[in-house]
Design a protein around this motif. Structure first.
Motif, mmCIF file in Angstrom:
data_model
loop_
_atom_site.group_PDB
_atom_site.id
_atom_site.type_symbol
_atom_site.label_atom_id
_atom_site.label_comp_id
_atom_site.label_asym_id
_atom_site.label_seq_id
_atom_site.Cartn_x
_atom_site.Cartn_y
_atom_site.Cartn_z
ATOM 1 N N ASP A 80 29.861 29.361 -107.805
ATOM 2 C CA ASP A 80 31.235 29.329 -107.991
ATOM 3 C C ASP A 80 31.760 28.013 -108.184
ATOM 4 O O ASP A 80 32.612 27.614 -109.211
ATOM 5 C CB ASP A 80 31.695 29.979 -106.621
ATOM 6 C CG ASP A 80 31.636 31.166 -106.449
ATOM 7 O OD1 ASP A 80 31.431 32.126 -107.512
ATOM 8 O OD2 ASP A 80 31.576 31.958 -105.411
ATOM 9 N N ALA A 81 31.087 26.885 -107.608
ATOM 10 C CA ALA A 81 31.273 25.517 -107.719
ATOM 11 C C ALA A 81 30.694 25.024 -108.712
ATOM 12 O O ALA A 81 30.930 23.771 -109.137
ATOM 13 C CB ALA A 81 31.329 24.978 -106.490
ATOM 14 N N ARG A 82 29.514 25.591 -109.218
ATOM 15 C CA ARG A 82 28.517 25.044 -110.423
ATOM 16 C C ARG A 82 28.156 23.962 -109.736
ATOM 17 O O ARG A 82 27.982 22.732 -110.641
ATOM 18 C CB ARG A 82 29.266 24.860 -111.536
ATOM 19 C CG ARG A 82 29.858 26.150 -112.480
ATOM 20 C CD ARG A 82 30.457 25.893 -113.403
ATOM 21 N NE ARG A 82 30.897 27.107 -114.249
ATOM 22 C CZ ARG A 82 31.587 27.322 -115.399
ATOM 23 N NH1 ARG A 82 31.861 26.171 -116.197
ATOM 24 N NH2 ARG A 82 31.959 28.434 -116.051
ATOM 25 N N LYS A 83 27.484 24.048 -108.617
ATOM 26 C CA LYS A 83 26.569 23.027 -108.176
ATOM 27 C C LYS A 83 25.337 23.284 -107.417
ATOM 28 O O LYS A 83 25.183 24.219 -107.066
ATOM 29 C CB LYS A 83 27.543 22.300 -106.953
ATOM 30 C CG LYS A 83 28.762 22.013 -107.219
ATOM 31 C CD LYS A 83 29.642 21.152 -106.147
ATOM 32 C CE LYS A 83 30.758 20.555 -106.458
ATOM 33 N NZ LYS A 83 31.544 19.845 -104.991
ATOM 34 N N LEU A 84 24.338 22.094 -107.668
ATOM 35 C CA LEU A 84 23.141 22.441 -107.174
ATOM 36 C C LEU A 84 23.082 21.355 -105.874
ATOM 37 O O LEU A 84 23.392 20.434 -106.186
ATOM 38 C CB LEU A 84 22.088 22.015 -108.077
ATOM 39 C CG LEU A 84 22.168 22.901 -109.248
ATOM 40 C CD1 LEU A 84 20.911 22.247 -110.489
ATOM 41 C CD2 LEU A 84 22.010 24.347 -109.321
ATOM 42 N N GLN A 85 22.446 22.004 -104.617
ATOM 43 C CA GLN A 85 22.209 21.241 -103.614
ATOM 44 C C GLN A 85 20.779 20.643 -103.800
ATOM 45 O O GLN A 85 19.799 21.533 -103.676
ATOM 46 C CB GLN A 85 22.393 21.978 -102.263
ATOM 47 C CG GLN A 85 21.865 21.229 -100.850
ATOM 48 C CD GLN A 85 22.740 20.098 -101.064
ATOM 49 O OE1 GLN A 85 24.240 20.238 -100.723
ATOM 50 N NE2 GLN A 85 22.257 18.773 -100.820
ATOM 51 N N LEU A 86 20.548 19.332 -103.945
ATOM 52 C CA LEU A 86 19.194 18.764 -103.906
ATOM 53 C C LEU A 86 19.011 18.270 -102.617
ATOM 54 O O LEU A 86 19.667 18.507 -101.594
ATOM 55 C CB LEU A 86 19.285 17.637 -104.673
ATOM 56 C CG LEU A 86 19.824 17.985 -106.170
ATOM 57 C CD1 LEU A 86 19.560 16.645 -107.160
ATOM 58 C CD2 LEU A 86 19.082 19.138 -106.902
ATOM 59 N N THR A 87 17.921 17.541 -102.398
ATOM 60 C CA THR A 87 17.547 17.140 -100.814
ATOM 61 C C THR A 87 18.577 16.476 -100.194
ATOM 62 O O THR A 87 18.816 16.673 -99.073
ATOM 63 C CB THR A 87 16.249 16.293 -101.041
ATOM 64 O OG1 THR A 87 14.955 17.014 -101.684
ATOM 65 C CG2 THR A 87 15.883 15.893 -99.559
ATOM 66 N N ASP A 88 19.214 15.390 -100.883
ATOM 67 C CA ASP A 88 20.403 14.555 -100.158
ATOM 68 C C ASP A 88 21.344 14.229 -101.026
ATOM 69 O O ASP A 88 22.296 13.491 -100.906
ATOM 70 C CB ASP A 88 19.834 13.306 -99.657
ATOM 71 C CG ASP A 88 19.062 12.367 -100.858
ATOM 72 O OD1 ASP A 88 19.259 13.058 -101.845
ATOM 73 O OD2 ASP A 88 18.262 11.525 -100.626
#
Length: 367
Positions: A80-88
């Motif tokens: 929905d936010a077009r975001k990827l969560q990476l390690t930090d």
């Protein structure tokens, strides 16, 4: 405004997709991968026998292409936010190409996760190679191409090993009569024992237990009976099938999120006639080309074409000096025609080398 395309996964499909997107679109392209090296997965059965693989830094493979490489792990996706969560940190995208690949499925049989080894990742292969140093008897479970190639490679490279292939189907059942005869002849020559129509019920530290209670002793068990995909897409809320693969339409666009393209093993790809494609470089590379070309058309306001794919052959290595090229119909069913022996081994080697040529120059025809 220039769109930002992010590709998750730098296997055979993902690396090619990133380079094609940078070449065929005006977008900014970022490739995210957990390791900084490209892994020749089709050669991991060679690695377990002590053979060396080429060192292929991803930075070298994308140099000069316009692709930004990020070496990090994607732990979650917020579509929905077009975001990827990476390690930090977080990484935003306008378009996502999902290419996370597959790995061995070790959860279906009790004890497999604890006691069996796989050959689907670099880490798997390295652990298996270490285990084989103190092994005399190896049981390879699974009669598909991975199991066949692994058993043959082990027997040829390590004649001191007692190698057994265990499969719940018929040995060579996907091949033509000629292909199955050559496979059996080669396994006999290499001294590989075969137990087919034998279903594994449990894996133990000292071997296998079949469904009928029979015990098969083995110092090391190699599990090639099935593959699974990461649960990243399912956790993100994308439409997935029963195996967790992203469900895509005939242009390889997610049916639930039109800003996402699914390619490679992690996508459930079907031809327009409904035939689902198997996990393989042979399917992943040409369909990746078509998917990215379709994405480029969409970004230019055009309607993308549905993918077109037809099977031609299956290429099987049987050690370094023997092989089997099984020609198939367009639906992947076997024709009687085969090529065997050293000619087939040479052909398979050219195919493996060709995958790296393709990764360096992904605009060349892939099928």
């Amino acid at each position: 405004m220039t769109e930002h395309i992010v590709v998750v996964g730098a296997g055979y499909a993902g690396l090619a997709a990133a380079k094609l997107a940078a070449k065929w679109t005006d977008s900014r392209v970022t490739l995210v991968n957990a390791r900084d090296r490209f892994v020749e997965r089709v050669r991991l059965h060679q690695l377990v026998t002590g053979q060396s693989l080429r060192d292929l830094p991803l930075a070298d493979l994308v140099k000069g292409t316009g692709v930004d490489l990020v070496v990090d792990q994607v732990t979650a996706i917020d579509p929905d936010a077009r975001k990827l969560q990476l390690t930090d940190r977080m990484l935003t995208y306008d378009r996502l190409i999902y290419a996370v690949g597959s790995h061995a499925s070790l959860d279906g049989v009790p004890g497999a996760a604890e006691h069996a080894h796989a050959v689907s990742t670099l880490e798997d292969a390295e652990k298996l190679a270490a285990a084989l140093k103190n092994t005399r008897t190896v049981a390879v479970t699974g009669g598909g191409l991975t199991g066949i190639e692994t058993a043959a490679e082990l027997a040829e490279s390590r004649p001191d090993l007692d190698v057994l292939l265990v499969t719940d189907g018929g040995f060579g059942q996907a091949l033509s009569a000629k292909g199955a005869r050559h496979l059996r002849k080669t396994f006999d020559r290499l001294g590989i024992r075969v137990r087919d129509h034998a279903k594994v019920g449990e894996v133990r530290a000292d071997g296998l237990v079949l469904d009928n209670g029979e015990r098969i002793a083995a110092d090391t068990v190699v599990w090639t009976a099935g593959f699974r995909v990461p649960d990243l897409a399912a956790r993100a809320g994308f439409a997935v099938d029963d195996h967790g693969r992203m469900v895509v339409d005939e242009t390889l666009t997610s049916i639930s999120h039109p800003d996402v393209t699914g390619i490679g093993d992690a996508a459930a790809i079907k031809r327009p006639d409904g035939l689902e494609l198997r996990m393989a470089c042979a399917t992943g590379l040409p369909t990746t080309q078509q998917a990215v070309r379709g994405l480029a058309k969409r970004l230019h306001g055009e309607e993308p074409d549905p993918i077109g794919f037809r099977y031609i052959q299956q290429c099987i290595s049987l050690g370094r000096r023997d092989g089997l090229i099984q020609f198939v119909n367009t639906d992947d069913s076997p024709k009687e025609r085969v090529v065997t022996g050293r000619a087939a081994a040479f052909y398979k080697e050219l195919v493996c080398r060709g995958t790296i040529v393709f990764e360096r120059h992904p605009t060349i025809p892939a099928g």
